[in-house]
Design an enzyme around this catalytic site. Sequence first.
Site, PDB file in Angstrom:
ATOM      1  N   TYR A 109       9.442  27.985 -54.334  1.00 54.81           N
ATOM      2  CA  TYR A 109       8.748  26.797 -53.830  1.00 54.81           C
ATOM      3  C   TYR A 109       9.161  25.326 -54.403  1.00 54.81           C
ATOM      4  O   TYR A 109       9.635  24.705 -53.454  1.00 54.81           O
ATOM      5  CB  TYR A 109       7.248  26.972 -53.972  1.00 54.81           C
ATOM      6  CG  TYR A 109       6.410  26.128 -53.389  1.00 54.81           C
ATOM      7  CD1 TYR A 109       6.269  25.953 -51.927  1.00 54.81           C
ATOM      8  CD2 TYR A 109       5.725  25.110 -54.188  1.00 54.81           C
ATOM      9  CE1 TYR A 109       5.225  25.084 -51.327  1.00 54.81           C
ATOM     10  CE2 TYR A 109       5.032  24.118 -53.538  1.00 54.81           C
ATOM     11  CZ  TYR A 109       4.878  23.937 -52.115  1.00 54.81           C
ATOM     12  OH  TYR A 109       4.323  23.151 -51.531  1.00 54.81           O
ATOM     13  N   SER A 162       5.774  17.955 -52.108  1.00 51.11           N
ATOM     14  CA  SER A 162       4.803  18.556 -53.020  1.00 51.11           C
ATOM     15  C   SER A 162       4.772  18.018 -54.213  1.00 51.11           C
ATOM     16  O   SER A 162       5.801  17.568 -54.843  1.00 51.11           O
ATOM     17  CB  SER A 162       5.137  20.027 -53.230  1.00 51.11           C
ATOM     18  OG  SER A 162       4.543  20.560 -54.356  1.00 51.11           O
TER      19      SER A 162
END
Length: 649
Positions: free
Chosen positions: A546, A533
Amino acid sequence: MTITEISRLIEDRVHSSRMLGSNKSLVLHGGGNTSVKVKERNLVGEEEDILYVKGSGWDLETITADGFSPVRLDHLKKMAGLERLTDSEMLNEMVTHQTRATAPAPSVEAVLHAIIPYRYVDHTHADAVVAISNSVNGDELLREIYGDTVMYVPYIMPGFDLSRLCAVLFEKEPLAGKKGIILLHHGVFTYGDTAGESYDRMIELVDKAEQYLAKRRASAEPVKITERTSVTPLDLCIFRKQISAAAGFPVIIKRATDNKSMDFCNREDVTIISQQGPATPDHVIRTKRLPLVGRDIDKFVNAYKNYFAQHALTARNPISMLDPAPRVALDPCFGVCAIGKTVKDANIIADIYEHTIDIILSATSLGGYSALPAKDIFDVEYWELEQAKLKKGNAAPPFTGEIALVTGAASGIGKACVFSLLARGATVIGVDINPSVKDISANAAYHGIVTDLTSDDGIKIAADQAVLLFGGLDMLVLNAGMFPESKTVAELDYEKWQRVLQLNLDVNFRLLQNAYPYLKNAPKGGRVVIVGSKNVAAPGPGASAYSVSKAALNQLARVAAMEWGKDGIRINSVHPNAVFDTGIWTEEILRARAQHYGLTVDEYKKNNILKTEIKSSDVGELVAELCGAIFSKTTGAQVPIDGGNDRVI
Ligand code: ZN
């Protein structure tokens, strides 16, 4: 004949060809051929006799009118009278005497179809007939069954030699009054004035053979079933690596483990009955002459090289050796292994060998299976036209024969990765907790598995199934993950934190661990791609769990890249950002987020340096490329796919 009459005759031809083709005990995968003779007026008004014969590359089961090649009948008949003709000369004559330039090349049996003086001609390799023909006293048994209702033709090389021999035999003994022709060790021809007559005769002749076998097999001794041992995936992986090395390309292994297959592999006499040769010479192109029994691949390769050396000396033309790897392996634990370049090839081989087992068992119950001598099979395996096909070479897609596993494959980036890998010829297993993962592709090279990766079983199933289903694991795409709702560090409850870390980090750690021994045995080196990410380099508030999980996963990938480089395994990460064509992003959420930043939806989607929208398919393509040749010297790398982000740069 009028155009309507001709098209009706061809329609009938297509119809009964498909009926024959759909019966797997008559013909398999491109085997067999059919024809119809018509009178057609050409462009300058002359009436010509034309043979519409099955074109090569067409399958009877799915053939259409376009699959039949129109060839001038008179010329074909004259060819049967020649003293000799090479395969390429024969092909040249047939192709230059076609009346439709776009037609496929006619079947190699076209000349024989031409000289059989009936409108419709059908040819099959019916299991029951070849089983009897390939038994110890096959010739006598066939005469006992059919008497003088058929003509018997001794085995001779298919194609021109067979046609020429038949031309001579037909002069001595007319076909009138006979129901068909039995080609010993090869198959059956029938004929008739209508498609139905020829078809009915085929069924009648085959029925007789089947009834005879049923009677004899009923009294045969049942096979002793030995106990089964379970398959260790790693053993299978190593087996595949060795076969791939012998073949010179990675292979797919499809295993048949039903009772019939396992009983056959475990028979005490398997090393004898399986080592006689194929049921009909045609099959050699797919299955090779003999299967490997057990796992000694070196021994098989040496035997194949000897077989080539021995028969190449007397070959009709200079020939080069095909790869010496087996296409069928019979192992008491693995079962019947069909070995192919693709899943499709392996499935065809599996089908042929399933029928071969029946034929061998039938012939065994008649007193013993005895196929043609090796030399005859060799001649078909190294047929000039087959060699020509090889020389053309093939531009197979880059991942042909390789097996990839993608997690979180039911939607979004995972699904896109599946498509990008399939497009490059890979065999792909998609894993997801969402049952729709089973249906995302109808490609035979795709298999979806529904499993929960957060369970112990789920992880084991995912890694092991790739191996058990297709023989190994070459590429692993770790994509499954979750993106929880925004919570500050102060607000986030511990349980939620743990869940995110479990799925985004722990699951991937365990998958890597489980897949390692398999990736280590990938014929062309294992590859792992981590879907990370933008948050790894540029975290955002409200996304602690996350961002931390993805950063930790990234660090794990870098360490693994260092540790596994010695095993030829490459591990790289991609860092996508703002991929909006996934399930999470509804139009509503998109509008709300855009509004929050004072942007239109379009501006929000392209809010990056390049002002470009990043789609799931863009990420899928990058992931697949990272597994390919361009990145073959790259490991431990991190590639952003975010349209350029000033915080990352
Ligand atoms: Zn044939």
